[in-house]
Scaffold this motif. Structure first.
Motif, PDB file in Angstrom:
ATOM      1  N   TRP A  97       0.961  -1.237  -0.130  1.00 25.66           N
ATOM      2  CA  TRP A  97       0.039   0.020   0.160  1.00 25.66           C
ATOM      3  C   TRP A  97       0.789   1.117  -0.057  1.00 25.66           C
ATOM      4  O   TRP A  97       0.567   2.209  -0.641  1.00 25.66           O
ATOM      5  N   ILE A  98       1.735   1.248   0.782  1.00 22.81           N
ATOM      6  CA  ILE A  98       2.789   2.336   1.016  1.00 22.81           C
ATOM      7  C   ILE A  98       3.373   2.817  -0.409  1.00 22.81           C
ATOM      8  O   ILE A  98       3.291   3.847  -0.853  1.00 22.81           O
ATOM      9  N   ILE A  99       4.117   1.798  -1.102  1.00 21.60           N
ATOM     10  CA  ILE A  99       4.089   1.944  -2.519  1.00 21.60           C
ATOM     11  C   ILE A  99       3.152   2.312  -3.614  1.00 21.60           C
ATOM     12  O   ILE A  99       3.498   3.264  -4.189  1.00 21.60           O
ATOM     13  N   LYS A 100       2.298   1.738  -3.517  1.00 17.18           N
ATOM     14  CA  LYS A 100       0.889   2.511  -4.341  1.00 17.18           C
ATOM     15  C   LYS A 100       0.494   3.881  -4.085  1.00 17.18           C
ATOM     16  O   LYS A 100       0.297   4.597  -5.021  1.00 17.18           O
ATOM     17  N   MET A 101       0.639   4.214  -2.807  1.00 16.16           N
ATOM     18  CA  MET A 101       0.205   5.540  -2.456  1.00 16.16           C
ATOM     19  C   MET A 101       1.277   6.769  -3.041  1.00 16.16           C
ATOM     20  O   MET A 101       0.760   7.994  -3.153  1.00 16.16           O
ATOM     21  N   GLU A 102       2.419   6.240  -3.413  1.00 20.21           N
ATOM     22  CA  GLU A 102       3.276   7.268  -3.896  1.00 20.21           C
ATOM     23  C   GLU A 102       3.000   7.676  -5.322  1.00 20.21           C
ATOM     24  O   GLU A 102       3.309   8.766  -5.772  1.00 20.21           O
ATOM     25  N   LYS A 103       2.145   6.758  -6.019  1.00 18.08           N
ATOM     26  CA  LYS A 103       1.895   7.063  -7.457  1.00 18.08           C
ATOM     27  C   LYS A 103       1.018   8.318  -7.426  1.00 18.08           C
ATOM     28  O   LYS A 103      -0.098   8.307  -7.399  1.00 18.08           O
ATOM     29  N   PRO A 104       1.453   9.327  -8.205  1.00 20.31           N
ATOM     30  CA  PRO A 104       0.878  10.764  -8.308  1.00 20.31           C
ATOM     31  C   PRO A 104      -0.121  10.375  -9.235  1.00 20.31           C
ATOM     32  O   PRO A 104      -1.384  10.936  -9.037  1.00 20.31           O
ATOM     33  N   SER A 105      -0.369   9.459 -10.049  1.00 20.89           N
ATOM     34  CA  SER A 105      -1.408   9.190 -11.027  1.00 20.89           C
ATOM     35  C   SER A 105      -2.575   9.000 -10.312  1.00 20.89           C
ATOM     36  O   SER A 105      -3.799   8.975 -10.695  1.00 20.89           O
ATOM     37  N   GLY A 106      -2.279   8.429  -8.896  1.00 20.39           N
ATOM     38  CA  GLY A 106      -3.464   7.750  -7.991  1.00 20.39           C
ATOM     39  C   GLY A 106      -4.227   8.826  -7.620  1.00 20.39           C
ATOM     40  O   GLY A 106      -5.522   8.999  -7.275  1.00 20.39           O
ATOM     41  N   GLY A 107      -3.461  10.138  -7.531  1.00 17.10           N
ATOM     42  CA  GLY A 107      -4.097  11.307  -7.168  1.00 17.10           C
ATOM     43  C   GLY A 107      -5.029  11.277  -5.975  1.00 17.10           C
ATOM     44  O   GLY A 107      -4.855  10.604  -4.915  1.00 17.10           O
ATOM     45  N   LEU A 108      -6.341  11.961  -6.349  1.00 14.44           N
ATOM     46  CA  LEU A 108      -7.318  11.963  -5.310  1.00 14.44           C
ATOM     47  C   LEU A 108      -7.610  10.577  -4.678  1.00 14.44           C
ATOM     48  O   LEU A 108      -8.149  10.458  -3.732  1.00 14.44           O
ATOM     49  N   HIS A 109      -7.664   9.690  -5.714  1.00  9.90           N
ATOM     50  CA  HIS A 109      -7.866   8.239  -5.358  1.00  9.90           C
ATOM     51  C   HIS A 109      -7.284   7.846  -4.066  1.00  9.90           C
ATOM     52  O   HIS A 109      -7.764   7.354  -2.917  1.00  9.90           O
ATOM     53  N   GLU A 110      -5.888   8.143  -4.216  1.00 13.67           N
ATOM     54  CA  GLU A 110      -4.861   7.355  -3.189  1.00 13.67           C
ATOM     55  C   GLU A 110      -5.318   8.372  -1.730  1.00 13.67           C
ATOM     56  O   GLU A 110      -5.160   7.879  -0.864  1.00 13.67           O
ATOM     57  N   LYS A 111      -5.356   9.638  -2.093  1.00  8.37           N
ATOM     58  CA  LYS A 111      -5.723  10.544  -1.044  1.00  8.37           C
ATOM     59  C   LYS A 111      -6.801  10.330  -0.217  1.00  8.37           C
ATOM     60  O   LYS A 111      -6.882  10.339   1.024  1.00  8.37           O
ATOM     61  N   MET A 112      -8.069   9.780  -1.058  1.00  8.25           N
ATOM     62  CA  MET A 112      -9.159   9.531  -0.033  1.00  8.25           C
ATOM     63  C   MET A 112      -9.109   8.065   0.430  1.00  8.25           C
ATOM     64  O   MET A 112      -9.561   8.091   1.509  1.00  8.25           O
ATOM     65  N   ALA A 113      -8.381   7.251  -0.202  1.00  8.12           N
ATOM     66  CA  ALA A 113      -8.192   5.933   0.403  1.00  8.12           C
ATOM     67  C   ALA A 113      -7.548   6.211   2.041  1.00  8.12           C
ATOM     68  O   ALA A 113      -8.003   5.298   2.861  1.00  8.12           O
ATOM     69  N   TRP A 114      -6.587   6.863   1.903  1.00  8.85           N
ATOM     70  CA  TRP A 114      -5.914   7.008   2.952  1.00  8.85           C
ATOM     71  C   TRP A 114      -7.059   7.590   4.139  1.00  8.85           C
ATOM     72  O   TRP A 114      -6.689   7.701   5.168  1.00  8.85           O
ATOM     73  N   PHE A 115      -7.483   8.473   3.663  1.00 11.83           N
ATOM     74  CA  PHE A 115      -8.515   9.478   4.382  1.00 11.83           C
ATOM     75  C   PHE A 115      -9.482   8.332   5.205  1.00 11.83           C
ATOM     76  O   PHE A 115      -9.735   8.337   6.418  1.00 11.83           O
ATOM     77  N   TRP A 116      -9.971   7.399   4.392  1.00 13.86           N
ATOM     78  CA  TRP A 116     -11.106   6.498   4.953  1.00 13.86           C
ATOM     79  C   TRP A 116     -10.259   5.706   6.076  1.00 13.86           C
ATOM     80  O   TRP A 116     -10.770   5.118   6.912  1.00 13.86           O
ATOM     81  N   HIS A 117      -8.961   5.356   5.692  1.00 15.05           N
ATOM     82  CA  HIS A 117      -8.176   4.478   6.753  1.00 15.05           C
ATOM     83  C   HIS A 117      -7.871   5.386   8.009  1.00 15.05           C
ATOM     84  O   HIS A 117      -7.910   4.734   8.999  1.00 15.05           O
ATOM     85  N   SER A 118      -7.929   6.453   7.999  1.00 13.83           N
ATOM     86  CA  SER A 118      -7.677   7.312   9.206  1.00 13.83           C
ATOM     87  C   SER A 118      -8.905   7.792   9.765  1.00 13.83           C
ATOM     88  O   SER A 118      -9.114   7.815  11.046  1.00 13.83           O
ATOM     89  N   LEU A 119     -10.113   7.694   9.317  1.00 12.90           N
ATOM     90  CA  LEU A 119     -11.284   8.103   9.782  1.00 12.90           C
ATOM     91  C   LEU A 119     -11.825   6.409  10.196  1.00 12.90           C
ATOM     92  O   LEU A 119     -12.323   6.434  11.511  1.00 12.90           O
ATOM     93  N   LEU A 120     -11.792   5.274   9.421  1.00 13.62           N
ATOM     94  CA  LEU A 120     -12.359   4.077   9.727  1.00 13.62           C
ATOM     95  C   LEU A 120     -11.074   3.283  10.192  1.00 13.62           C
ATOM     96  O   LEU A 120     -10.856   2.312   9.289  1.00 13.62           O
ATOM     97  N   THR A 121     -10.687   3.505  11.194  1.00 10.27           N
ATOM     98  CA  THR A 121      -9.118   2.929  11.314  1.00 10.27           C
ATOM     99  C   THR A 121      -9.494   1.491  12.026  1.00 10.27           C
ATOM    100  O   THR A 121     -10.266   1.227  12.445  1.00 10.27           O
ATOM    101  N   THR A 122      -8.310   0.968  11.841  1.00 11.06           N
ATOM    102  CA  THR A 122      -7.920  -0.536  12.298  1.00 11.06           C
ATOM    103  C   THR A 122      -6.649  -0.722  12.711  1.00 11.06           C
ATOM    104  O   THR A 122      -5.744  -0.015  12.011  1.00 11.06           O
ATOM    105  N   HIS A 123      -6.035  -1.392  13.954  1.00  6.05           N
ATOM    106  CA  HIS A 123      -4.836  -1.665  14.262  1.00  6.05           C
ATOM    107  C   HIS A 123      -4.398  -2.848  13.698  1.00  6.05           C
ATOM    108  O   HIS A 123      -5.176  -3.900  13.773  1.00  6.05           O
ATOM    109  N   ARG A 124      -3.334  -3.102  13.137  1.00  4.21           N
ATOM    110  CA  ARG A 124      -2.822  -4.283  12.424  1.00  4.21           C
ATOM    111  C   ARG A 124      -2.609  -5.628  13.729  1.00  4.21           C
ATOM    112  O   ARG A 124      -2.917  -6.465  13.149  1.00  4.21           O
ATOM    113  N   ASN A 125      -2.409  -5.063  14.821  1.00  2.00           N
ATOM    114  CA  ASN A 125      -2.286  -6.126  15.690  1.00  2.00           C
ATOM    115  C   ASN A 125      -3.833  -6.641  16.427  1.00  2.00           C
ATOM    116  O   ASN A 125      -3.627  -7.543  17.250  1.00  2.00           O
ATOM    117  N   ASP A 126      -4.573  -6.025  15.778  1.00  2.00           N
ATOM    118  CA  ASP A 126      -5.831  -6.335  16.211  1.00  2.00           C
ATOM    119  C   ASP A 126      -6.986  -6.534  15.328  1.00  2.00           C
ATOM    120  O   ASP A 126      -7.847  -5.680  15.384  1.00  2.00           O
TER     121      ASP A 126
END
Lengths: 410, 454
Positions: free
Chosen positions: A71-100
């Protein structure tokens, strides 16, 4: 915090477009700004909104880190633009911790959901998210039974994902916890099952309505409430650098977005279009946003620099709490600036095209800074007049631009 | 050319992205109980290879998802942490004392750290994970230390037995929050971290009063004073001279031109942070690279590195009065012996190494190390490990007399199999605050617990 600084405008068109680009894309650079500056602001918004997203699925693997690194590598692609930007938003609003999160399979599934619905529909996203195997583990919905329901998921659903704190009663929390009981994650078969024997089937009173409530009905009911549109809309607006709306503006936005059936793309478009003339630097870049904006200028190979996200306090799937990451000036505290300052200095110039031609002007351009405070200009002047050879001056110009307060902001 | 064409994807879409040789997002241990089988294997694999100790630099505990911390929800981004009134300094305070809190994240098994080797019940209840009598480093007829705490045993430490809370939750998040705020019964309305309440009255305008070397900690939440949280102390080296020193000096000079205006503007927030850093860098002076052959680093791992930086900054004139360090990995539901033994080695090497450094640097007479965990573990084992429990043993070392206080009676546990609390944890926290020179009542207004030492 308000932006009270007076800025020197370096280029009025690029100033606007650069602000738009930094608000819309995680990794973006000078070329994008130059290209988009050829057309109007409105067309630039359209172009950014219509960028082709990469919707490939996360790898199926037993290694949690492989998914997150992917995912970290995907997010770098500027062509992903708003799509990547918003996917990250949803993870920060609807979040989950990997250990749980019930392990890599379910984290991969959840990530796929957040990415495919990034610019989709909030109701659809939330319906799938509340019965997602990773989220059910994180918020204790997994195994919750009606006889003794766990209230974590029902509370956070209302507090963090829909209405906002204080908009529901403790009775509502208990009722929703009952109505949503019965979900179980089977880790042998990687399936999320609904166990009727653990569910509550009789009618319940939830938010003043007697009904045979279940998870879907609860989520629908909450999404029908205009306060959900106001609460989530305000978060999106802030995230996209439009500032923190006051209560009445946020209510207006909610009414409008409710009428748009919680479609995410029109909301994003509005947040960008309606704020063309807003202040330049509205909020600090979070650690991850800083990482990508810095990286686009110094040309990090992302896969060699993943650890920096931990040093910058924002590794995906490791939020500090259920509410995600901070939204305030903690991103600019002494510890953060130690890391960011070091990154601004320890640049591998061999990776940067034509670095010897960098002067003050070019350094600001490369960093997308077309509105500069007097203080930053003064710091840059000091470099320009310092007793150094031209190579060191070129380098120091970039250090100052990268470390400038403006570059720390969105 | 359209916007999209500006970027050619360097990887063919069908190809997998290049991943680093070792997944970096896994370069630290988890201190949470992994539900995932594969995740667990991963951790054990990493342990076996020694990667957690020596590889990839620093080892930190997991930041727990602080599920119940409502002041942390930031519905409004302009809201700050809740704050409490600033405490007061005692008239008879000894100047310049430094408190170093080492947080053992995940719930340390106090019965494996300070072993009740004289108790038959302990061995009956723990057929697999008990520390064998012959291995215990004895302190008296009934208790002794874990065999891997030899350096601390030799040096001498204070033991507080049966330190716990007065409420019943065994949740990581609840208990962590209670400890962080100093809320012993889960009902006291402190809004800030207990260390933040210690830091604020101690602030005399120094570059750093509170230093968190293991990353951000809620113990510091809402501190009004200058605190610094370092996710990776290695970054401090950047402030020192290197082969690019001439250019770096100009860069730092440029950063200083910003001035120290304090306002609500983000710009000034950044400036203030830079000034703190530069002052700190100047005061800390040139820092030698950590000596990898020093047991503090070679055996102490991440915690050793954290405490090594702490020792250097305490020794410099940066004004540090409160340090928070963290060692994770204590949630030993399974594989307890292997994991816990290794963690004890790290703890021993780090704390003993820190105290030795304090002696060499000349601040040993004004430093106290307090080793806390958010809860203990159950008396009886679950065959491979132990589950969340209540009261536990904690250790202190430094400029205080070495004594044993409180009690643990493993034969007299509560109805859920937990050790009963003999010393409420806020008593320990209040004692530490008083030791630092703070009026205990001023930061624990709702507590009337006993002061254990001065």
């Amino acid at each position: 915090m308000v932006d009270t600084e007076v800025y020197i405008e370096r280029d009025s068109t690029r100033r606007k477009i650069s602000k738009l680009v930094r608000r819309s894309c995680l990794g973006s650079n000078q070329q994008v700004v130059n290209e988009l500056s050829k057309s109007s602001y409105k067309n630039a918004v359209t172009s950014l909104l219509n960028s082709e997203p990469d919707l490939s699925d996360p790898p199926e693997t037993e290694e949690m880190s492989e998914i997150i690194d992917w995912w970290i590598i995907k997010m770098e692609k500027p062509s992903g633009g708003l799509h990547e930007k918003m996917a990250w938003f949803w993870h920060s609003l609807l979040t989950t911790h990997r250990n749980d999160a019930n392990g890599p399979y379910f984290v991969g599934k959840q990530l796929g959901l957040l990415r495919t619905q990034a610019l989709g529909n909030y109701r659809d996203l939330l319906q799938e998210f509340v019965v997602d195997g990773a989220l059910l583990a994180y918020l204790d919905g997994d195994g919750s039974q009606a006889s003794n329901p766990n209230e974590n998921l029902s509370r956070e659903l209302m507090e963090l994902f829909t209405l906002g704190v204080g908009q529901y009663s403790e009775d509502d929390v208990r009722a929703a916890a009952r109505a949503m009981a019965g979900w179980q994650v089977d880790r042998e078969t990687n399936k999320v099952n609904f166990n009727k024997r653990r569910a509550f089937i009789a009618p319940l009173l939830f938010r003043g309505v007697q009904d045979s409530w279940d998870t879907k009905k609860i989520v629908d009911h909450l999404c029908d409430d205009k306060r959900t549109a106001a609460y989530v809309g305000r978060q999106v607006w802030f995230y996209l650098g439009g500032g923190w709306l006051n209560d009445s503006d946020s209510e207006k936005l909610g009414d409008w977005w409710h009428g748009e059936n919680l479609e995410i793309k029109p909301l994003v478009e509005k947040a960008l279009r309606d704020t063309e003339g807003s202040p330049d630097y509205q909020r600090p870049k979070t650690g991850l946003e800083y990482f990508y904006s810095h990286s686009a200028i110094v040309n990090y190979k992302i896969s060699d620099n993943l650890y920096r996200l931990r040093d910058l306090n924002q590794m995906p799937y490791e939020p500090p709490n259920v509410a995600g990451w901070p939204k305030d000036d903690r991103w600019l505290d002494t510890g953060s600036m130690l890391v960011r300052g070091q990154m601004a200095f320890n640049v591998d110039f061999e990776q940067i095209d034509d670095w010897q031609s960098i002067d003050a002007n070019e350094a600001f351009n490369r960093c997308g800074l077309y509105a500069i405070s007097n203080k930053t200009q003064k710091a840059m002047n000091l470099v320009e007049t310092a007793d150094m050879d031209s190579d060191d001056k070129a380098k120091a110009s970039l250090h100052v631009a990268l470390s400038s307060p403006e570059f720390q902001m969105l | 050319m359209s916007y999209h064409d500006l970027y050619e994807n360097p990887e063919n879409s069908g190809k997998k992205p290049t991943l680093p040789h070792k997944p970096v997002s896994d370069s630290k241990p988890s201190s949470d109980a992994p539900k995932s089988k594969s995740r667990r294997h991963l951790i054990q694999g990493a342990m076996a290879s020694g990667a957690l100790i020596a590889g990839g630099g620093l080892v930190y505990g997991t930041k727990f998802t602080n599920k119940n911390s409502k002041e942390d929800t930031f519905e409004n981004p302009n809201l700050e942490y809740g704050s409490d009134p600033i405490g007061s300094i005692r008239s008879d305070a000894t100047d310049g004392r430094v408190l170093v809190v080492v947080e053992l994240a995940g719930g340390n098994d106090g019965l494996s750290m300070v072993v009740p080797y004289g108790s038959g019940t302990y061995y009956d209840q723990r057929p697999n994970v008990a520390i064998p009598q012959e291995e215990v480093l004895t302190l008296n007829d009934t208790i002794g230390l874990h065999p891997n705490l030899a350096r601390l045993h030799q040096r001498g430490i204070t033991i507080l037995q049966g330190v716990g809370s007065k409420q019943n939750s065994l949740s990581h998040f609840d208990c962590e929050g209670f400890w962080q705020r100093g809320d012993v019964d889960g009902e006291t309305a402190y809004r800030s971290g207990f260390l933040a309440r210690c830091i604020d009255p101690l602030d005399k305008g120094a570059p750093i009063t509170g230093l968190a070397v293991g990353g951000h900690t809620p113990y510091f939440n809402s501190s009004r004073s200058t605190t610094i949280a370092m996710s990776n102390p290695g970054y401090l080296n950047y402030l020192s001279a290197d082969e690019n020193w001439e250019r770096k000096k100009v860069f730092h000079e440029a950063l200083r031109t910003y001035g120290s205006e304090v306002s609500d503007s983000h710009i000034d927030v950044v400036h203030k942070s830079y000034l703190n850093l530069l002052d700190m860098g100047e005061l800390a002076g040139e820092r030698p690279a950590p000596d990898d052959t020093n047991p503090m680093i070679s055996d102490g791992g991440g915690l050793g590195r954290q405490l090594n930086v702490a020792a250097e900054l305490i020794d410099s004139d940066t004004g540090v009065r409160v340090v928070h360090a963290r060692l994770g990995g204590f949630d030993t539901h399974t594989n307890q012996r292997g994991r816990h033994d290794q963690l004890m080695t790290q703890l021993d090497a780090s704390v003993a190494g820190f105290l030795q450094a304090a002696e060499e640097k000349g601040f040993a007479d004004r430093v106290l190390v307090a080793v806390f965990s958010e809860f203990g573990r159950r008396v009886s084992e679950n065959e491979r490990g132990t589950d969340h429990g209540q009261a536990s043993n904690i250790i202190l070392a430094g400029a205080i007399d070495n004594v044993v206080m409180g009690e643990v009676n493993v034969a007299d546990s509560d109805d859920r199999g937990n050790i009963k609390t003999s010393i409420p944890f806020d008593s320990v926290q209040r004692t530490c605050a008083e030791w630092l020179g703070i009026e205990g009542d001023s930061i624990f207004p709702d507590s009337d617990t006993e002061i254990l030492f001065t």
